[in-house]
Design a protein around this motif. Structure first.
Motif, PDB file in Angstrom:
ATOM      1  N   ALA A   1       0.836  -1.213   0.000  1.00  0.00           N
ATOM      2  CA  ALA A   1       0.000   0.000   0.000  1.00  0.00           C
ATOM      3  C   ALA A   1       0.864   1.254   0.000  1.00  0.00           C
ATOM      4  CB  ALA A   1      -0.928  -0.008   1.209  1.00  0.00           C
ATOM      5  N   ALA A   2       1.876   1.287   0.871  1.00  0.00           N
ATOM      6  CA  ALA A   2       2.747   2.470   0.954  1.00  0.00           C
ATOM      7  C   ALA A   2       3.513   2.680  -0.355  1.00  0.00           C
ATOM      8  CB  ALA A   2       3.715   2.320   2.126  1.00  0.00           C
ATOM      9  N   SER A   3       3.983   1.582  -0.945  1.00  0.00           N
ATOM     10  CA  SER A   3       4.771   1.688  -2.187  1.00  0.00           C
ATOM     11  C   SER A   3       3.916   2.142  -3.370  1.00  0.00           C
ATOM     12  CB  SER A   3       5.423   0.341  -2.498  1.00  0.00           C
ATOM     13  OG  SER A   3       6.290  -0.042  -1.453  1.00  0.00           O
ATOM     14  N   VAL A   4       2.695   1.600  -3.473  1.00  0.00           N
ATOM     15  CA  VAL A   4       1.786   2.005  -4.553  1.00  0.00           C
ATOM     16  C   VAL A   4       1.420   3.479  -4.390  1.00  0.00           C
ATOM     17  CG1 VAL A   4      -0.544   1.701  -5.493  1.00  0.00           C
ATOM     18  CG2 VAL A   4       0.878  -0.301  -5.023  1.00  0.00           C
TER      19      VAL A   4
ATOM     20  N   GLY B   1      11.273   0.786   0.504  1.00  0.00           N
ATOM     21  CA  GLY B   1      12.223  -0.272   0.149  1.00  0.00           C
ATOM     22  C   GLY B   1      12.507  -1.185   1.329  1.00  0.00           C
ATOM     23  N   ILE B   2      12.739  -0.593   2.506  1.00  0.00           N
ATOM     24  CA  ILE B   2      12.997  -1.383   3.713  1.00  0.00           C
ATOM     25  C   ILE B   2      11.766  -2.205   4.085  1.00  0.00           C
ATOM     26  CG2 ILE B   2      13.455  -1.226   6.199  1.00  0.00           C
ATOM     27  CD1 ILE B   2      15.122   1.302   5.574  1.00  0.00           C
TER      28      ILE B   2
ATOM     29  N   LEU C   1       8.660   4.986  10.294  1.00  0.00           N
ATOM     30  CA  LEU C   1       9.024   6.348  10.696  1.00  0.00           C
ATOM     31  C   LEU C   1       9.569   7.152   9.522  1.00  0.00           C
ATOM     32  CD1 LEU C   1      10.665   5.644  14.178  1.00  0.00           C
ATOM     33  CD2 LEU C   1       8.468   6.764  13.751  1.00  0.00           C
ATOM     34  N   LEU C   2      10.360   6.504   8.656  1.00  0.00           N
ATOM     35  CA  LEU C   2      10.876   7.194   7.466  1.00  0.00           C
ATOM     36  C   LEU C   2       9.742   7.621   6.540  1.00  0.00           C
ATOM     37  CD1 LEU C   2      14.014   5.008   6.583  1.00  0.00           C
ATOM     38  CD2 LEU C   2      14.026   7.395   7.319  1.00  0.00           C
ATOM     39  N   ILE C   3       8.797   6.698   6.301  1.00  0.00           N
ATOM     40  CA  ILE C   3       7.650   7.029   5.440  1.00  0.00           C
ATOM     41  C   ILE C   3       6.828   8.149   6.070  1.00  0.00           C
ATOM     42  CG2 ILE C   3       5.532   6.151   4.366  1.00  0.00           C
ATOM     43  CD1 ILE C   3       6.903   3.345   4.389  1.00  0.00           C
TER      44      ILE C   3
END
Length: 202
Positions: free
Chosen positions: A22-25, A96-97, A132-134
């Motif tokens: 979901a985050a990547s899309v 990516g992580i 946290l990065l996202i």
């Protein structure tokens, strides 16, 4: 095939995969911020961190024309705001992580003892870092709403953390939801590995 994960671990693996996807899309798609360009007709305009749709372009004549297509910025430095450049790096690395951890977790569902209890907890910490990065990238993104390109679509009332005439679109929420679930998955990882049973001989 025997799983190396507990029932909580199976939920962790599946939720990790779904949240990372979901985050990547959401990160890839340009539907983060929606504005409108009004010339002969009203055209919706969309901005992501590194892609855009139906974006305004200043012509040599001084007029603004809407380019009706979706695409990424030609180079990293063409992204109109340093905040968006930072957000692109943070969200990209975080996604990516998150994907790497989720694929490893899915593998642990099929192969027994691929993960020790310590390794699962390390994966959870790494997952927390990804979330946290996202999240940091999402938080920095609105700081770029003062760029000229955004003001052309959102009006001159738009500024850092002020949308003006624009609104947040669904890909922004998809990315934010992916980040939130990724951090929840980090907590689930504490109970993800199967407890080892030892036989004692007298």
């Amino acid at each position: 095939m025997s799983s190396g994960l507990s029932k909580v671990g199976v939920i962790w693996a599946l939720a990790s995969f779904l949240s990372a996807t979901a985050a990547s899309v959401g990160f890839y798609l340009p539907f983060w911020l929606q504005g409108w360009m009004r010339d002969e007709h009203v055209t919706p305009v969309y901005f992501g961190v590194f892609r855009r749709c139906n974006y305004p372009k200043l012509m040599k004549t001084g007029l603004i024309k809407v380019v009706e297509e979706c695409g990424r910025y030609t180079t990293f430095y063409d992204i109109p705001s340093m905040s968006w450049q930072i957000a692109a790096v943070l969200v990209g690395v975080g996604c990516g992580i998150a994907i790497l951890v989720s694929f490893t977790a899915l593998l642990a569902m099929c192969i027994k003892d691929i993960f020790s209890e310590t390794a699962v907890r390390v994966a959870g910490v790494v997952q927390l870092l990804a979330g946290l990065l996202i999240g940091a990238g999402i938080a920095i993104y609105p700081n770029g709403w003062d760029s000229i390109e955004v003001q052309q679509a959102c009006g001159h009332a738009s500024a850092s953390y002020r949308m003006g005439g624009c609104q947040l679109s669904w890909a922004f929420y998809l990315t934010a939801g992916g980040a939130a679930v990724t951090m929840i998955c980090a907590a689930l990882s504490c109970g993800a590995s199967k407890e080892k049973t030892f036989a004692y001989h007298v």
